[in-house]
Design an enzyme around this catalytic site. Structure first.
Site, mmCIF file in Angstrom:
data_model
loop_
_atom_site.group_PDB
_atom_site.id
_atom_site.type_symbol
_atom_site.label_atom_id
_atom_site.label_comp_id
_atom_site.label_asym_id
_atom_site.label_seq_id
_atom_site.Cartn_x
_atom_site.Cartn_y
_atom_site.Cartn_z
ATOM 1 N N GLY A 23 0.800 -1.224 0.000
ATOM 2 C CA GLY A 23 0.000 0.000 0.000
ATOM 3 C C GLY A 23 0.826 1.263 0.000
ATOM 4 N N GLY A 25 2.794 2.338 -2.314
ATOM 5 C CA GLY A 25 2.787 3.001 -3.631
ATOM 6 C C GLY A 25 3.835 2.474 -4.611
ATOM 7 C CE LYS A 26 5.745 -2.971 -2.773
ATOM 8 N NZ LYS A 26 4.782 -2.681 -1.691
ATOM 9 C CB SER A 27 1.828 -1.086 -8.120
ATOM 10 O OG SER A 27 1.952 -2.156 -7.258
ATOM 11 C CB THR A 28 1.466 4.237 -7.624
ATOM 12 O OG1 THR A 28 0.407 3.529 -6.984
ATOM 13 C CG2 THR A 28 0.952 5.530 -8.200
ATOM 14 N NE ARG A 53 -5.474 -19.043 -16.076
ATOM 15 C CZ ARG A 53 -5.037 -18.157 -15.180
ATOM 16 N NH1 ARG A 53 -4.562 -16.988 -15.578
ATOM 17 N NH2 ARG A 53 -5.084 -18.425 -13.901
ATOM 18 N NE ARG A 146 -4.211 -1.856 -2.572
ATOM 19 C CZ ARG A 146 -3.047 -2.502 -2.423
ATOM 20 N NH1 ARG A 146 -2.001 -2.144 -3.152
ATOM 21 N NH2 ARG A 146 -2.923 -3.486 -1.562
ATOM 22 N NE ARG A 157 -2.281 -6.360 1.814
ATOM 23 C CZ ARG A 157 -1.733 -7.370 1.140
ATOM 24 N NH1 ARG A 157 -0.541 -7.802 1.478
ATOM 25 N NH2 ARG A 157 -2.380 -7.941 0.137
ATOM 26 C CG ASN A 180 4.564 7.494 -2.301
ATOM 27 O OD1 ASN A 180 4.425 8.633 -2.742
ATOM 28 N ND2 ASN A 180 3.793 6.478 -2.667
ATOM 29 C CG ASP A 181 3.996 13.346 2.366
ATOM 30 O OD1 ASP A 181 2.780 13.185 2.155
ATOM 31 O OD2 ASP A 181 4.444 14.171 3.185
HETATM 32 N N1 LIG Z 1 1.806 9.546 -2.635
HETATM 33 C C1 LIG Z 1 0.582 9.010 -2.605
HETATM 34 N N2 LIG Z 1 -0.410 9.716 -2.038
HETATM 35 C C2 LIG Z 1 -1.664 9.199 -1.961
HETATM 36 N N3 LIG Z 1 -2.028 7.982 -2.438
HETATM 37 C C3 LIG Z 1 -1.060 7.238 -3.015
HETATM 38 C C4 LIG Z 1 0.288 7.701 -3.132
HETATM 39 N N4 LIG Z 1 1.009 6.734 -3.744
HETATM 40 C C5 LIG Z 1 0.150 5.723 -3.993
HETATM 41 N N5 LIG Z 1 -1.094 6.018 -3.576
HETATM 42 C C6 LIG Z 1 -2.292 5.165 -3.610
HETATM 43 O O1 LIG Z 1 -2.135 4.200 -2.568
HETATM 44 C C7 LIG Z 1 -2.700 2.943 -2.967
HETATM 45 C C8 LIG Z 1 -1.634 1.868 -2.838
HETATM 46 O O2 LIG Z 1 -0.641 2.054 -3.868
HETATM 47 P P1 LIG Z 1 -0.010 0.819 -4.652
HETATM 48 O O3 LIG Z 1 -1.056 -0.162 -5.034
HETATM 49 O O4 LIG Z 1 0.870 1.402 -5.705
HETATM 50 O O5 LIG Z 1 0.885 0.177 -3.473
HETATM 51 P P2 LIG Z 1 1.886 -1.052 -3.477
HETATM 52 O O6 LIG Z 1 3.033 -0.643 -2.636
HETATM 53 O O7 LIG Z 1 2.198 -1.447 -4.867
HETATM 54 O O8 LIG Z 1 1.041 -2.171 -2.743
HETATM 55 P P3 LIG Z 1 1.127 -3.804 -2.859
HETATM 56 O O9 LIG Z 1 2.471 -4.174 -2.323
HETATM 57 O O10 LIG Z 1 0.000 -4.264 -1.972
HETATM 58 O O11 LIG Z 1 0.926 -4.152 -4.299
HETATM 59 C C9 LIG Z 1 -3.217 3.111 -4.384
HETATM 60 O O12 LIG Z 1 -4.608 3.323 -4.330
HETATM 61 C C10 LIG Z 1 -2.474 4.362 -4.898
HETATM 62 O O13 LIG Z 1 -3.224 5.063 -5.860
#
Ligand SMILES: Nc1ncnc2c1ncn2[C@@H]1O[C@H](COP(=O)(O)OP(=O)(O)OP(=O)(O)O)[C@@H](O)[C@H]1O
Length: 211
Positions: A23, A25-28, A53, A146, A157, A180-181
């Site tokens: 959560g 924000g890595k994927s983002t 598949r 999310r 988590r 990631n703020d």
């Molecule tokens: N700087 C930010 N400010 C606010 N929201 C954010 C920020 N970065 C990411 N998000 C949001 O936070 C949520 C989690 O981000 P994301 O899915 O990229 O996390 P992740 O680290 O990839 O999680 P996982 O390991 O579970 O896949 C998403 O809804 C995303 O849009």
């Protein structure tokens, strides 16, 4: 002109590892990197023991393998990480990362603590980046908004997240910690770090094309 295989060996692009609690924000961040540098960055192809598949191609969608073969490779230390989903094993092998390097591309990996420990033991020499939430409260809010977690999963988590943050902050575990703020600020920090590496890859490609 200096055009021998040594140049290629020395210039294998170092993988780029992102690690951080669920959560954060890595994927983002990775999506943004892929949009901007899709010609240079690449994901590795995972191995799986599940059956292909229709339409799935071995070596493109997955490396399809058997349970016994995969278990043998895992115990030989050939996998950076692996997990079991619905009775099938999935994992990222060192070989899959090397295949990306051989294409002259930077392999991007989103892996957990165990994967980081494992990749450190290889000769892949990755760049290790830890993505940290601004606070636990904000991490919780992101996971809630999310909308992918049950109450139970959310609790799990968040408790793992505290341990992951401790791990991220231990000196020597990562080359860089990015908070990631604000997503734009976090991405520009990530990009600044990545750019030096990208410039090296581009320079090397130009040199190779001249050979
Ligand atoms: N700087 C930010 N400010 C606010 N929201 C954010 C920020 N970065 C990411 N998000 C949001 O936070 C949520 C989690 O981000 P994301 O899915 O990229 O996390 P992740 O680290 O990839 O999680 P996982 O390991 O579970 O896949 C998403 O809804 C995303 O849009």
């Amino acid at each position: 002109m200096f055009c021998d295989t040594q140049l290629k060996v020395n210039a294998l692009p170092r993988p780029f590892v992102l690690c951080g609690p669920s959560g954060v924000g890595k994927s983002t961040l990775i999506k943004k990197m892929m949009v901007e540098f899709g010609d240079i960055l690449e994901f590795s192809v995972s191995h799986t023991t599940r059956a292909p598949r229709t339409g799935e191609v071995d070596g493109i969608d997955y490396f399809f393998t058997t349970k016994s073969e995969m278990e043998r490779s895992i115990s030989n230390g050939e996998f950076i990480e692996h997990a079991v989903f619905s009775g099938n094993i999935y994992g990222t092998s060192k070989m899959a990362v090397e295949k990306v390097q051989e294409l002259g591309k930077i392999c991007v990996l989103d892996i957990e603590r165990q994967g980081v420990m494992q990749i450190k033991k290889t000769d892949l020499n990755p760049h290790l980046i830890f993505i940290k939430p601004p606070s636990m409260e904000e991490l919780k809010n992101r996971l809630i908004s999310r909308g992918t977690e049950t109450e139970e999963l959310l609790k799990k988590r968040l408790s793992v997240a505290e341990e992951e943050i401790d791990f991220g902050e231990i000196p020597g575990n990562f080359h860089k910690i990015i908070v990631n703020d604000d997503i734009h600020k976090a991405y520009s920090e990530l990009k600044e770090y990545l750019l030096t590496q990208i410039q090296d890859v581009r320079k090397n490609r130009a040199q190779m094309n001249g050979c």
